[in-house]
Design a protein around this motif. Structure first.
Motif, short mmCIF file in Angstrom:
data_model
loop_
_atom_site.label_atom_id
_atom_site.label_comp_id
_atom_site.label_asym_id
_atom_site.label_seq_id
_atom_site.Cartn_x
_atom_site.Cartn_y
_atom_site.Cartn_z
N ARG A 263 0.83 -1.22 0.00
CA ARG A 263 0.00 0.00 0.00
C ARG A 263 0.86 1.27 0.00
NH1 ARG A 263 -3.14 -3.33 -1.88
NH2 ARG A 263 -3.47 -5.09 -0.49
N HIS A 267 1.15 1.20 -3.91
CA HIS A 267 -0.18 1.75 -4.19
C HIS A 267 -0.19 3.29 -4.10
CE1 HIS A 267 -4.79 1.23 -3.62
NE2 HIS A 267 -4.53 2.43 -4.07
N GLY A 314 -6.71 -4.17 -1.65
CA GLY A 314 -6.45 -2.88 -2.30
C GLY A 314 -7.72 -2.08 -2.48
#
Length: 343
Positions: A263, A267, A314
């Protein structure tokens, strides 16, 4: 003074940028309200020498700003542009984008001073720095994944001389180095890295419910597979294979590290460097693929399962904005796959 000339000060007062006008001797002829606010000059600054105002305000720390004005005053042939850091009286720093133009008399021939226009671009600079740091962190994540693929390839070509659990610990150690690199080389705050705690309790409740549902589905799946494909599982193994070893003890920390890398490293930084309205989904997809590769040594089935889990988490992260709640389903479902004999 004609009507058009009278309108100029009124127009300059309303512009969002700061406007400072100095004559050739350094006297302040005009300073609009926004400029006064940025520089923290009072209304009495007009008609005073710029140097005197600076001394009154003890502005000796703004040498770059002062030098910019001096260069502009004494160089009437060139327009000056630049970005300057200005320190306010309370110690806070703002970034100013400055541009100068020349002040002439009505004939347009006699140089009389300089007009300095400056804009507060502190937020622009902050976002630019964050994007640059995001690129650096993203590259670090790519290097991490590529290095891992190289190690896996060597390990596989050598006939897998060490166990996959040791290899997993090597991957985890690499992740620790990436984490330390990010802390040392960026100015990201906790929220920027998905480590914030805003709305944490609702996220934990949601993720705990998802974990329970996911665990129930895995148990149901095993029951079905045992009937449909009886040879898929070891007949002598118990339904739940519980064991406590080094891997089980460190797994909670591994979960946090993996969520951080997936993340915070991939991400979040993909979101900052990718343009377009679908950047959130692209960030989820790419980060899922990249970190799914980290599980390839566990077998293709486990890797695909890990990718499905990472992709689902996600989408949750997109709504929750923090990794802490996601660690619950990651840990519960990851452990369940091992306990139920899927891995």
């Amino acid at each position: 003074m004609n009507e058009e000339t009278k309108m100029i000060p009124r127009i300059l007062r309303d512009v969002t940028d700061g406007v400072l006008v100095l004559d050739s001797q350094g006297t302040i002829l005009f300073l609009n309200p926004n400029g006064s606010r940025m520089l923290e000059f009072g209304p009495d600054a007009v008609s005073q020498k710029y140097a005197a105002v600076m001394l009154q305000k003890n502005q000796r720390g703004n040498d770059s700003f002062h030098q910019f004005l001096l260069d502009s005053l004494h160089d009437s042939e060139n327009t000056h542009k630049g970005e300057i850091i200005y320190t306010r009286t309370d110690g806070t720093k703002i970034n100013l984008r400055m541009t100068t133009s020349f002040l002439f008399d009505e004939s347009g021939e006699v140089y009389q001073g300089v007009v300095v226009q400056f804009a507060d671009i502190t937020e622009v600079v902050r976002l630019r720095k964050k994007q640059e740091e995001s690129s650096t962190v993203f590259v670090a994540g790519i290097v991490y994944v590529c290095f891992w693929v190289f190690i896996y390839t060597v390990w596989d070509q050598m006939g897998r001389p060490i166990s996959e659990h040791i290899l997993t610990q090597v991957v985890q150690l690499m992740g620790v180095f990436v984490f330390l690199f990010i802390l040392k080389n960026t100015s990201f705050i906790m929220k920027d890295m998905g480590l914030g705690t805003k709305n944490l309790l609702p996220a934990i409740r949601t993720d705990a419910i998802i974990s329970a549902i996911g665990l129930g589905l895995l148990i149901l799946l095993k029951l079905v597979l045992m009937q449909v494909v009886p040879d898929l599982f070891d007949a002598d193994a118990p339904f739940f294979s519980m064991s406590i070893g080094w891997n089980e003890l460190v797994y909670p920390f591994v979960v946090v590290l993996q969520e951080f890398l997936t993340r915070s490293v991939m991400h979040e930084n993909l979101r900052r460097v990718i343009a377009g309205k679908n950047k959130e989904w692209v960030a989820i997809f790419v980060s899922t693929i990249l970190f799914g590769v980290l599980h390839i040594h566990m077998g293709i089935v486990y890797m695909v399962g890990a990718m499905i889990l990472l992709g689902a988490l996600g989408m949750l992260y997109r709504k929750q904005g923090t990794i802490w709640g996601l660690c619950i389903p990651h840990y519960v479902l990851g452990t369940a796959l091992s306990v139920l004999g899927f891995a």
